[in-house]
Design a protein around this motif. Structure first.
Motif, mmCIF file in Angstrom:
data_model
loop_
_atom_site.group_PDB
_atom_site.id
_atom_site.type_symbol
_atom_site.label_atom_id
_atom_site.label_comp_id
_atom_site.label_asym_id
_atom_site.label_seq_id
_atom_site.Cartn_x
_atom_site.Cartn_y
_atom_site.Cartn_z
ATOM 1 N N PHE A 319 -36.148 39.205 -83.905
ATOM 2 C CA PHE A 319 -35.027 40.097 -83.649
ATOM 3 C C PHE A 319 -34.276 40.337 -84.952
ATOM 4 O O PHE A 319 -33.757 39.383 -85.552
ATOM 5 C CB PHE A 319 -34.098 39.511 -82.589
ATOM 6 N N THR A 320 -34.214 41.582 -85.409
ATOM 7 C CA THR A 320 -33.548 41.911 -86.670
ATOM 8 C C THR A 320 -32.312 42.745 -86.363
ATOM 9 O O THR A 320 -32.409 43.940 -86.093
ATOM 10 C CB THR A 320 -34.497 42.674 -87.618
ATOM 11 N N GLU A 321 -31.173 42.110 -86.412
ATOM 12 C CA GLU A 321 -29.926 42.787 -86.057
ATOM 13 C C GLU A 321 -29.249 43.431 -87.257
ATOM 14 O O GLU A 321 -28.754 44.549 -87.179
ATOM 15 C CB GLU A 321 -28.962 41.801 -85.397
ATOM 16 N N THR A 322 -29.248 42.747 -88.396
ATOM 17 C CA THR A 322 -28.477 43.253 -89.535
ATOM 18 C C THR A 322 -29.293 44.227 -90.369
ATOM 19 O O THR A 322 -30.529 44.266 -90.309
ATOM 20 C CB THR A 322 -28.028 42.092 -90.443
ATOM 21 N N VAL A 323 -28.587 45.009 -91.179
ATOM 22 C CA VAL A 323 -29.254 45.960 -92.067
ATOM 23 C C VAL A 323 -30.140 45.230 -93.074
ATOM 24 O O VAL A 323 -31.264 45.660 -93.360
ATOM 25 C CB VAL A 323 -28.206 46.828 -92.794
ATOM 26 N N ASN A 324 -29.662 44.116 -93.604
ATOM 27 C CA ASN A 324 -30.452 43.364 -94.580
ATOM 28 C C ASN A 324 -31.726 42.813 -93.952
ATOM 29 O O ASN A 324 -32.791 42.799 -94.600
ATOM 30 C CB ASN A 324 -29.619 42.220 -95.175
ATOM 31 N N GLU A 325 -31.640 42.342 -92.710
ATOM 32 C CA GLU A 325 -32.841 41.867 -92.009
ATOM 33 C C GLU A 325 -33.825 43.009 -91.808
ATOM 34 O O GLU A 325 -35.044 42.835 -91.943
ATOM 35 C CB GLU A 325 -32.452 41.260 -90.657
ATOM 36 N N SER A 326 -33.309 44.180 -91.500
ATOM 37 C CA SER A 326 -34.173 45.354 -91.327
ATOM 38 C C SER A 326 -34.851 45.731 -92.639
ATOM 39 O O SER A 326 -36.053 46.014 -92.680
ATOM 40 C CB SER A 326 -33.343 46.532 -90.800
ATOM 41 N N LYS A 327 -34.092 45.741 -93.713
ATOM 42 C CA LYS A 327 -34.660 46.103 -95.022
ATOM 43 C C LYS A 327 -35.734 45.112 -95.458
ATOM 44 O O LYS A 327 -36.693 45.486 -96.147
ATOM 45 C CB LYS A 327 -33.550 46.165 -96.065
ATOM 46 N N ALA A 328 -35.586 43.849 -95.063
ATOM 47 C CA ALA A 328 -36.549 42.828 -95.473
ATOM 48 C C ALA A 328 -37.938 43.097 -94.906
ATOM 49 O O ALA A 328 -38.944 42.671 -95.490
ATOM 50 C CB ALA A 328 -36.059 41.444 -95.045
#
Length: 532
Positions: A319-328
């Motif tokens: 589960f990727t909630e934050t923008v940084n997690e998404s960018k990773a």
């Protein structure tokens, strides 16, 4: 008693569901949804409503999807102070979906304004903000299925499970003493009708015997091959295995609510059984993550054969909630699966993943839902060789695949059976929530065999009908069409412009040498000068 019905949205188009009902005792809406698709339609979201929000006494909301609920925050902000009547499942989903929609609009407008500033263009403002959406949630009031509620004096309603989405409903409405004989006038608004044997949801349900039925027609011209849950999973497994063999990303643009949860159920099951290679499944959508929690809360009302809590706790899920997690996620190079909104690729995080992978032949894009005219998803579905995303040209080398088994909408034959089960329909069947071909297909399917062709109506945007007469009467004198019919039903100049830019780039690149490229450019300049 006069009863008029105005089609303020989803007329000859799929999105923007909104129907204004007016009687001597007041006005109310059935749905208040966001227009999606081509820019000409989306611009309606920024303009004034075709009614005064302060005059509306209530909203009967069929379900939480944004094309049915997405304008409610603007309605409340501009003066509506009545009740939004919805099932508890719909209210719980809207508590996530509407603030998310406001947040997306703020982010999209901020990005657009940065581009506008660089181009010397004026700033724009969002349709509404996240704060507006949160404020609108105070207007929701829960209703139970199959129980009568009062709407305005002389009008009552009852909700029936539509089998489309958690909390979805068809709404039965009864107007006291409105029929010519003095009996109640009865109307049924279908909302969106789920397919038979849909994963997680029961089959649609509603009574029979109406004066009028308003029916969706999204897939009215299509018939799906009969399928079972096992066949659906086998089809998905084949696509996953093919994507894994290419050793790139499998991108699935999915509607955050219901479609995503169904995909998670099947993907996890396939990996647990070893039918597809195990790989991380990134749910890259704060809204979908929140909606998944709502599904956990309502697990008791879903398919008893599906252990929702166990599946949604699978170690395969990320589960990727934050923008940084998404960018990773963009750092990954091997096979992995990304499920992100929006389902038509027109907003949200999926566009960033498409920019990252569309040009790469190792990638696969799997479309699993309806793609409206003018959306990025529709262009990909139709085989575009290049597309523009946030002003950038992206060549399409990825495999574009489509499976229809996860659709939340009944197909033409299923809708026809649903309409047949509502008989007798004494005065009129209004076909809405579909493009022209789909509406025509459904009309042909039900004409004469189910209802006389003379009683089938295909309203245009902003058409107004008087319902209390012996037969529905189009009120020509009250037409106030915001758009010409062709602007609703055909691709607009924004789409033509994007296609032209791509074609010009193709021609210039394909020219034999710089001299040939110069000839093309000079001819284009002369053509522009001659239009002055």
């Amino acid at each position: 008693m006069s009863v008029t019905l105005r089609f303020c949205g989803a007329a000859r188009t799929v999105t923007g569901s909104c129907y204004l009902v007016e009687t001597a005792s007041g006005r109310f809406l059935i749905d208040c949804g966001l227009f999606q698709g081509q820019k000409t339609l989306k611009e309606l979201n920024y303009g004034a409503f075709p009614f005064r929000p302060a005059d509306i006494r209530a909203v009967l909301l069929t379900h939480a999807h944004i094309d049915h609920s997405g304008m409610l925050p603007k309605l409340v902000r501009e003066g509506f102070d009545g009740s939004i009547l919805a099932t508890r499942g719909t209210i719980d989903l809207c508590s996530w979906m509407l603030p998310d929609a406001g947040n997306i609009q703020e982010a999209e407008v901020a990005s657009l304004n940065r581009r506008n500033a660089a181009r010397g263009r004026s700033e724009v403002t969002p349709i509404y903000t996240q704060a507006d959406a949160v404020a609108s949630l105070q207007s929701f009031r829960p209703v139970d299925y199959e129980s009568w509620i009062d709407v305005i004096p002389g009008v009552r309603a009852r909700y029936w499970n539509a089998g489309h989405l958690l909390g979805s409903a068809s709404v039965e409405i009864e107007f006291a003493n409105a029929a010519p004989s003095g009996r109640p006038l009865r109307l049924l608004a279908s909302g969106d009708i789920g397919p038979e044997a849909k994963l997680l949801q029961p089959d649609p349900k509603a009574p029979s015997g109406f004066d009028y039925v308003i029916s969706e027609s999204t897939y009215g011209d299509r018939i799906r091959a009969p399928t079972t849950p096992q066949q659906r999973r086998e089809r998905l497994a084949a696509e996953v295995r093919e994507a894994a063999s290419a050793r790139g990303a499998l991108l699935i643009p999915a509607f955050a609510v219901e479609r995503t949860q169904e995909l998670l159920v099947d993907l996890v099951a396939l990996m647990e059984r070893g039918d597809v290679p195990a790989a991380p499944i990134f749910l890259d959508s704060p809204l979908a993550i929140g909606a998944t929690d709502v599904f956990r809360k309502h697990a008791a009302s879903l398919d008893a054969d599906v252990d929702i809590n166990r599946i949604f706790s699978s170690p395969h899920l990320r589960f990727t909630e934050t923008v940084n997690e998404s960018k990773a996620i963009a750092k990954l190079t091997g096979f992995h699966i990304v499920i992100a909104a929006s389902g038509m690729c027109d907003a949200g995080r999926i566009r960033h993943h498409l920019k990252r992978w569309l040009w790469n032949s190792r990638a696969t894009v799997l479309l699993v839902g309806y793609q409206a005219h003018g959306t990025l998803g529709r262009f990909l579905q139709d085989g575009a060789k290049a597309v523009r995303i946030q002003g950038e040209e992206i060549r399409v080398a990825a495999r574009i695949r489509m499976i229809d088994e996860y659709s939340g909408h009944a197909d033409g034959a299923e809708v026809a059976r649903w309409i047949a089960a509502r008989r007798p329909i004494e005065r009129g069947l209004f076909l809405v929530h579909g493009e022209e071909e789909a509406i025509a297909g459904l009309a042909g399917r039900v004409a004469e065999r189910i209802i006389p062709a003379a009683r089938i109506y295909q309203p245009m945007l902003d058409d107004v009908y008087e319902l209390a007469a012996a037969e529905p009467r189009l009120l020509d004198g009250e037409r106030r069409h915001r758009l010409a019919p062709e602007a609703v039903t055909h691709l607009d100049w924004h789409n033509d412009m994007s296609r032209l830019i791509l074609d010009i780039n193709d021609q210039v690149r394909a020219a034999a040498d710089d001299r040939s490229r110069g000839v093309i450019i000079r001819r284009l300049r002369r053509a522009l000068e001659n239009t002055g």
